[in-house]
Write a protein that holds these residues in place. Sequence first.
Motif, PDB file in Angstrom:
ATOM      1  N   VAL A 121      -0.504  -0.418   3.882  1.00  0.00           N
ATOM      2  CA  VAL A 121       0.483  -1.404   3.435  1.00  0.00           C
ATOM      3  C   VAL A 121       1.812  -0.756   3.044  1.00  0.00           C
ATOM      4  N   GLU A 122       1.777   0.456   2.537  1.00  0.00           N
ATOM      5  CA  GLU A 122       3.006   1.120   2.117  1.00  0.00           C
ATOM      6  C   GLU A 122       3.652   1.955   3.218  1.00  0.00           C
TER       7      GLU A 122
ATOM      8  N   ASP B  68      -8.974   1.680  -2.357  1.00  0.00           N
ATOM      9  CA  ASP B  68      -7.549   1.487  -2.658  1.00  0.00           C
ATOM     10  C   ASP B  68      -6.639   2.396  -1.845  1.00  0.00           C
TER      11      ASP B  68
ATOM     12  N   ASN C  99      -2.215  -7.668  -0.256  1.00  0.00           N
ATOM     13  CA  ASN C  99      -2.746  -7.684   1.111  1.00  0.00           C
ATOM     14  C   ASN C  99      -4.261  -7.806   1.123  1.00  0.00           C
ATOM     15  N   ARG C 100      -4.915  -7.111   0.209  1.00  0.00           N
ATOM     16  CA  ARG C 100      -6.376  -7.210   0.128  1.00  0.00           C
ATOM     17  C   ARG C 100      -6.775  -8.652  -0.217  1.00  0.00           C
TER      18      ARG C 100
ATOM     19  N   TYR D 156      -0.408  -3.399  -2.025  1.00  0.00           N
ATOM     20  CA  TYR D 156      -1.663  -3.371  -1.269  1.00  0.00           C
ATOM     21  C   TYR D 156      -2.707  -4.322  -1.852  1.00  0.00           C
TER      22      TYR D 156
ATOM     23  N   TRP E 115      -6.014   0.999   1.655  1.00  0.00           N
ATOM     24  CA  TRP E 115      -5.113  -0.152   1.594  1.00  0.00           C
ATOM     25  C   TRP E 115      -3.684   0.314   1.354  1.00  0.00           C
ATOM     26  N   ARG E 116      -3.510   1.197   0.387  1.00  0.00           N
ATOM     27  CA  ARG E 116      -2.177   1.688   0.036  1.00  0.00           C
ATOM     28  C   ARG E 116      -1.540   2.394   1.230  1.00  0.00           C
TER      29      ARG E 116
END
Length: 172
Positions: free
Chosen positions: A69-70, A62, A41-42, A38, A65-66
């Motif tokens: 993306v995950e 975070d 990606n950020r 992640y 994002w996690r």
Amino acid sequence: MIASNVKTFFLEMKSVHELNSKLLPDTLSVVECEEPQYQLNRFLYQLVGADWEWGDRDSWIDDQWRELVESDCHRTWVAYYRGSIAGYYELYRPDGVNTEILYFGLAPGAIGKGFGGPLLSHAIKSAWDWSGTQRVWVHTCTLDHPNALANYLARGFKMYREEVTPTGQESD
């Protein structure tokens, strides 16, 4: 007072046969991030989106994002030119059939090198190659690169909706 507006264009492709592909140049390599990170990606979001006022993820923490993306419905590819990041794209398919090109763009130093059409073709092909995809869609707006809409249309996307959103007001 003068109000400014942003136009958002929603485009779709309903068959892989609609793709007007441009081949990747030998100098551009594109790799899928098979191990989600992640933080990467950020970084890519900021690298590619800063000049185009991408801001919808600026306040993400975070965990947000996690989570994106995950997730199994999210995939990321990075394009490299001479060892440096040239651009990236993210695909997102939460319903298992409609694949969105969630983010797509070139790094500032890669703009003007003819990579936009080939990288977009790669993104569209990757979306269609994702087993189960029945439709590929994307949105762009008047804040994006001036050639963005033309590139999407040239690759075979068809516009299905347009929205106008006031962005603010300026004083005289």
